[in-house]
Design an enzyme around this catalytic site. Sequence first.
Site, PDB file in Angstrom:
ATOM      1  N   HIS A 125      -4.811  -7.405  -2.765  1.00  0.00           N
ATOM      2  CA  HIS A 125      -3.731  -7.604  -1.793  1.00  0.00           C
ATOM      3  C   HIS A 125      -4.246  -7.923  -0.382  1.00  0.00           C
ATOM      4  CE1 HIS A 125      -1.317  -6.155  -4.949  1.00  0.00           C
ATOM      5  NE2 HIS A 125      -1.377  -4.866  -4.697  1.00  0.00           N
ATOM      6  N   HIS A 156       1.286  -9.390  -6.680  1.00  0.00           N
ATOM      7  CA  HIS A 156       2.700  -9.431  -6.315  1.00  0.00           C
ATOM      8  C   HIS A 156       2.914  -9.541  -4.805  1.00  0.00           C
ATOM      9  CE1 HIS A 156       2.093  -5.022  -6.006  1.00  0.00           C
ATOM     10  NE2 HIS A 156       2.982  -5.118  -5.044  1.00  0.00           N
TER      11      HIS A 156
END
Lengths: 327, 490
Positions: free
Chosen positions: B240, B178
């Site tokens: 990430h 995300h």
Amino acid sequence: MAGAVADRAWRNSSPEAIEVDLATLWREAGQSDVAIARAVMSNLIVVLAPRGDRRALTDIAADLPLDAVVSRHPSRTIVLEHCHRDTPSAPFAAGVGILTFGPPTARYGVEQIVVRSACPEASLLSILRRVVRGDVPTSVWWTEDLSEGAPFDPLLTIGRQLLYDSRQWKDVGRGLAAVVPLVDDGRIDVADLNWRRLAPMRRALVHLRGPLTAAAWRGATVAIGHASGEIAIALLLAGWLRGERRTDPIRVDVESLPERDTETVLRITLGDVIATQTARGVEVTPASTPAFVVAAPKESDADAIAAELRALSPDRALLSALRALRN
Amino acid sequence: MTIVIFGGAGDLAHRKLLPALYNLHVDGLLPPRIAIVGVGRKPTTDDEYRAFAKDGVEKFSRRPIDAQAWEAFAAGLFFGAADLDSEAGLAPLGARLDIVEHERGLNGDRIYYLAIPPTLFAPTVKQLARSRFVPPAEGTRARVIVEKPIGRDLESARAINDAIAEVFAEHQIYRIDHYLGKETVQNILVMRFANSIFEPLFNQKYVDHVQITVAEEEGVGTRAGYYDQAGALRDMVQNHLLQLLAMVAMEPPHSLDADVIRDERLELLRSLRRFEGDAVDDNVVRAQYTGGFIAGKPVPGYREEKGVKPTSQTETYVALRLCIDNWRWAGVPFFLRTGKRLPKRASEISVHLKDVPPILFNADPSARLDPSILSIRIQPDEGFSLGINSKVPGPHVQVYPVKMDFHYGSTFGGTSPEAYERLLLDVIAGDATLFMRRDAVEAAWQWVMPILERWQERGDAGLATYPAGEWGPAAGEQLIQSTGRRWLAP
């Protein structure tokens, strides 16, 4: 870059929600017809002692020229009213605001965060770390009398510069005892508004005899007379005179002036020369040459504070003066 | 179009997916004919599911709920129960989907969102195939979205990828990180390649070093069961942080085609120097938080958290010093750090340019000028700024570090779309640019594995501690200070 506050937006907040609430204020500001640029030259932590009247957060710094300072030196301002406790003993209170300055064509906004706390130092540090931005320098403006309490450690951990005014010191010895260890420690730079007032006198003396390391100062004796309440500036001058010559130091005597002269701040006697400092500047009257005057710049308190906040390099002369006063 | 959310009654759906879909609906970005079907074990009526979704939207949406918009959105929300453990467990769901699609006049295009634990990925896609939920690949009428973590090591990641590949072609698979959906992360490409000022500086000639900080203020919260098995390296770095690194350091792609950009990100990951044995100890710091203060309040240490073993050796903080062995970045250290219970939630990339020569304004060794730093703030306070030195107005030559600051909030107003909104929209549109390809996921695991193996070998030796509310352990500071640099706090 100075002017009156054009607009003021405010929200009550909490230590956890400060950034979120500030972001909301900016979003609201971003939707207005007038474009507002965020201006952040530094973090400015303004330290206040709790007052008996427990003012509203919006008025907590009403006695300070804070708006004028941040209009000149736009900073993320963190007004901290802190009281040390061994355990968190009262709920934290916080609020956030955006102050805008300038005409509609060049409007800029400054963030203001107000925190009221009563907690241990580690707890305070955890709040400060949340709200200071790491990409700009952090200055601490200690608005209280340092002779009544030394700066708490979290400020020294987080700050790059400590600004204070030794003119406020009720007990100069204790004030020096609070500041000199900071100079020795080297974690934080110090800036003294009172030292700034000494600049015309220092310039006058250098103009008169050259730099303090010059031969003309060898064996010199200086008598410093100071007005009532001005002993701190007199001692700073003495420290400066003593600190610059390691060998063959200048002999300095400090005494108070008679009360009758209401204008004079300092009066220096150096051989047959008398130098008198007032709010307007320094008048030097040698016996054998024409008198001359070094003017003091006309600046408000806010001008002086903003100017010191912009000076991030260590002021070696001040550090040397404070070290010389160590004993 | 039907979006089928496995784990539809779970936390991710509640906090992120349903609010994101609602906001897409409000913005008029969802297809006019759509059904959203939450799937879970526990039988739930459509109305109960709508109430669950409404609660999520009210609590977590970036904008307040609008009664009229909600009515229209809720009409397309449904729930279907399914038992993934039994062979015929998806049959009732299949019947339900057929009815919903028939009643709403939908064409049978489906997106399957696997918002479930990774151990269920393989069994779920097998069930989808067995129950004929996935038409032949040529039709491309089915897509699957997979949430990280994809595996807990290279072997398990490959096993998951193999299992999904048996059912879906690679172009049908959308692996979500995300972070890649965040506006500011997407803006890295724009900033680098749409401005002639920055890209010429992004190389070893001008950049001294780069820092990436992804700081979390929260502790382990309700995720102790998962987190204690994973740790910060698997939970944050493998995905990430390495993706952020790839975005900021990759070569310019020759087009905006999804695979061209993903090729460049992959190439960057493959250029990372691998650590083996002692090199892991020298370049990677791991630590665990102890009790401390967050936002003025006392918080417990990691081992005192509910659901965490009192003897846990799981790291909650990792700092790394990386080298990228390519022409552009040779000799430029990249410092990455992430951790829980750090002083604030903040994700930031800072590119530190080299100092000017020690002459003129930088001649005093005890008062060096501040370096020029390009800071890319990913969250919160999205935007970027460039620090430059400027003369202070007045008669003296005095230099002060000032900022050229771009700030999303005050520049554009309003709220940026949430990452999940952008990512869901991209899946609907079939754009895979912001999703991880299999080869990139496995390249990231390949790079991480020697570190995990070294830690396994050493046990708790080398696991440092830091009080909650601090910026990590002393060893983390030492990692960067030993090179004459220091961490930039976000």
